[in-house]
Design a protein around this motif. Structure first.
Motif, PDB file in Angstrom:
ATOM      1  N   PHE A 240      -2.400  -7.581   4.656  1.00 37.54           N
ATOM      2  CA  PHE A 240      -1.721  -8.042   3.446  1.00 37.54           C
ATOM      3  C   PHE A 240      -2.626  -7.984   2.219  1.00 37.54           C
ATOM      4  O   PHE A 240      -2.230  -7.552   1.156  1.00 37.54           O
ATOM      5  CB  PHE A 240      -1.225  -9.476   3.636  1.00 37.54           C
ATOM      6  CG  PHE A 240      -0.317  -9.636   4.810  1.00 37.54           C
ATOM      7  CD1 PHE A 240       0.928  -9.033   4.801  1.00 37.54           C
ATOM      8  CD2 PHE A 240      -0.696 -10.369   5.915  1.00 37.54           C
ATOM      9  CE1 PHE A 240       1.777  -9.171   5.892  1.00 37.54           C
ATOM     10  CE2 PHE A 240       0.139 -10.510   6.999  1.00 37.54           C
ATOM     11  CZ  PHE A 240       1.384  -9.909   6.997  1.00 37.54           C
ATOM     12  N   ALA A 241      -3.840  -8.446   2.370  1.00 34.98           N
ATOM     13  CA  ALA A 241      -4.727  -8.557   1.211  1.00 34.98           C
ATOM     14  C   ALA A 241      -5.154  -7.195   0.679  1.00 34.98           C
ATOM     15  O   ALA A 241      -5.538  -7.073  -0.478  1.00 34.98           O
ATOM     16  CB  ALA A 241      -5.959  -9.381   1.576  1.00 34.98           C
ATOM     17  N   GLU A 242      -5.063  -6.160   1.501  1.00 30.52           N
ATOM     18  CA  GLU A 242      -5.593  -4.863   1.106  1.00 30.52           C
ATOM     19  C   GLU A 242      -4.544  -3.915   0.531  1.00 30.52           C
ATOM     20  O   GLU A 242      -4.799  -3.245  -0.465  1.00 30.52           O
ATOM     21  CB  GLU A 242      -6.283  -4.195   2.306  1.00 30.52           C
ATOM     22  CG  GLU A 242      -7.501  -4.978   2.790  1.00 30.52           C
ATOM     23  CD  GLU A 242      -8.210  -4.264   3.932  1.00 30.52           C
ATOM     24  OE1 GLU A 242      -7.883  -3.080   4.169  1.00 30.52           O
ATOM     25  OE2 GLU A 242      -9.065  -4.872   4.565  1.00 30.52           O
ATOM     26  N   ASP A 243      -3.372  -3.853   1.155  1.00 32.78           N
ATOM     27  CA  ASP A 243      -2.443  -2.801   0.729  1.00 32.78           C
ATOM     28  C   ASP A 243      -1.030  -3.305   0.458  1.00 32.78           C
ATOM     29  O   ASP A 243      -0.096  -2.507   0.410  1.00 32.78           O
ATOM     30  CB  ASP A 243      -2.391  -1.686   1.776  1.00 32.78           C
ATOM     31  CG  ASP A 243      -2.042  -2.220   3.157  1.00 32.78           C
ATOM     32  OD1 ASP A 243      -2.058  -1.407   4.095  1.00 32.78           O
ATOM     33  OD2 ASP A 243      -1.751  -3.424   3.287  1.00 32.78           O
ATOM     34  N   MET A 244      -0.838  -4.601   0.268  1.00 38.50           N
ATOM     35  CA  MET A 244       0.474  -5.122  -0.111  1.00 38.50           C
ATOM     36  C   MET A 244       0.556  -5.230  -1.627  1.00 38.50           C
ATOM     37  O   MET A 244      -0.407  -5.589  -2.298  1.00 38.50           O
ATOM     38  CB  MET A 244       0.706  -6.497   0.516  1.00 38.50           C
ATOM     39  CG  MET A 244       0.672  -6.531   2.025  1.00 38.50           C
ATOM     40  SD  MET A 244       2.203  -5.996   2.818  1.00 38.50           S
ATOM     41  CE  MET A 244       3.252  -7.419   2.581  1.00 38.50           C
ATOM     42  N   ILE A 245       1.711  -4.907  -2.179  1.00 40.99           N
ATOM     43  CA  ILE A 245       1.947  -5.080  -3.610  1.00 40.99           C
ATOM     44  C   ILE A 245       2.277  -6.542  -3.863  1.00 40.99           C
ATOM     45  O   ILE A 245       3.179  -7.099  -3.229  1.00 40.99           O
ATOM     46  CB  ILE A 245       3.086  -4.172  -4.094  1.00 40.99           C
ATOM     47  CG1 ILE A 245       2.725  -2.708  -3.839  1.00 40.99           C
ATOM     48  CG2 ILE A 245       3.368  -4.400  -5.572  1.00 40.99           C
ATOM     49  CD1 ILE A 245       3.849  -1.752  -4.158  1.00 40.99           C
ATOM     50  N   GLN A 246       1.571  -7.178  -4.788  1.00 42.82           N
ATOM     51  CA  GLN A 246       1.725  -8.608  -5.038  1.00 42.82           C
ATOM     52  C   GLN A 246       2.592  -8.835  -6.273  1.00 42.82           C
ATOM     53  O   GLN A 246       2.317  -8.306  -7.350  1.00 42.82           O
ATOM     54  CB  GLN A 246       0.364  -9.265  -5.221  1.00 42.82           C
ATOM     55  CG  GLN A 246      -0.524  -9.119  -3.995  1.00 42.82           C
ATOM     56  CD  GLN A 246      -1.904  -9.732  -4.189  1.00 42.82           C
ATOM     57  OE1 GLN A 246      -2.246 -10.159  -5.278  1.00 42.82           O
ATOM     58  NE2 GLN A 246      -2.687  -9.765  -3.129  1.00 42.82           N
TER      59      GLN A 246
END
Length: 233
Positions: free
Chosen positions: A150-156
């Protein structure tokens, strides 16, 4: 007898009185303008807050209407281990303890107007960090939950700020069958619903999705708003 010239104009007292009246009028006018400006600013802030909350409900509702049921490895031999599309949820009563998970699921019908080469399935995570609700998402990649980065490749995507509590209640199929029409009766109908998902039913975790989710959000200013989402599809 000599002619006397008629004198015209204001006396000093009249000038002072006129200036005093003008000053009073200007003072009241300034106070009225300041009050109107503050009221307009406050109204704009309230409307922005309402729009932010309404936008959050709309996006969350769209997500839950398109949610996919979890898949067991036994049902799909191509899925390695565990559940491929888990549905998880939990309430957040203390937003001071760092980052906390609210919802986690996979949805479909992700619009692709640009015709990009991606899946129409979307992995979604709702989380609260420091009183702010975030929505993280990315295309489905057929990975088990342990491999989600999640922390690396999820759009926030920032959703809503100033949250003090976010309570979730889940209606299971077993409770709906047991209580029938009574499951939605009364003002406190969700009191005995499950507070987290999946439920632990006699040692076996439920791998289905709930029939309904009641979401209640309390903001720092005391405003409380809630929505009931029907997920029976």
């Amino acid at each position: 007898m000599s002619n006397r010239r008629t004198q015209t104009g204001f006396t000093l007292i009249e000038v002072v009185i006129a200036m005093a009246i003008t000053a009073v009028i200007m003072t009241f006018s300034f106070q009225a303008f300041t009050t109107a400006e503050r009221s307009a600013t406050a109204s704009a802030e309230v409307m922005a807050r309402i729009n932010e909350l309404d936008r959050t409900w709309q996006i969350l509702g769209q997500d839950l209407r398109n949610i996919l049921s979890p898949v067991n490895a036994s049902d799909d031999p191509n899925v390695p281990g565990g559940i491929r599309r888990p549905f998880r949820g939990a309430s957040v009563y203390d937003n001071t303890s760092g980052e906390q998970l609210v919802l986690q699921f996979t949805r479909d019908n992700w619009l692709n107007p640009m015709n990009r080469p991606r899946s129409d399935l979307q992995q979604v995570v709702y989380r609260i960090k420091d009183g702010t609700l975030w929505r993280d998402y990315r295309p489905e990649r057929n990975l088990v939950i342990e491999d989600w980065l999640f922390a690396e490749d999820m759009i926030q995507q920032q959703m809503l700020t100033g949250i003090s509590e976010m309570e979730l209640k889940f209606l299971s199929g077993q409770r709906a069958e047991r209580e029938a029409q009574g499951v939605l009766e009364g003002d406190d109908y969700a009191r005995d619903w499950d507070e987290s998902w999946p439920t632990n039913n006699q040692g076996q975790f439920d791998t289905s999705t709930p029939l309904a989710v009641l979401v209640s959000i309390e903001l720092d200013d005391g405003l409380v708003s809630e929505r009931l989402y029907d997920m029976a599809h």
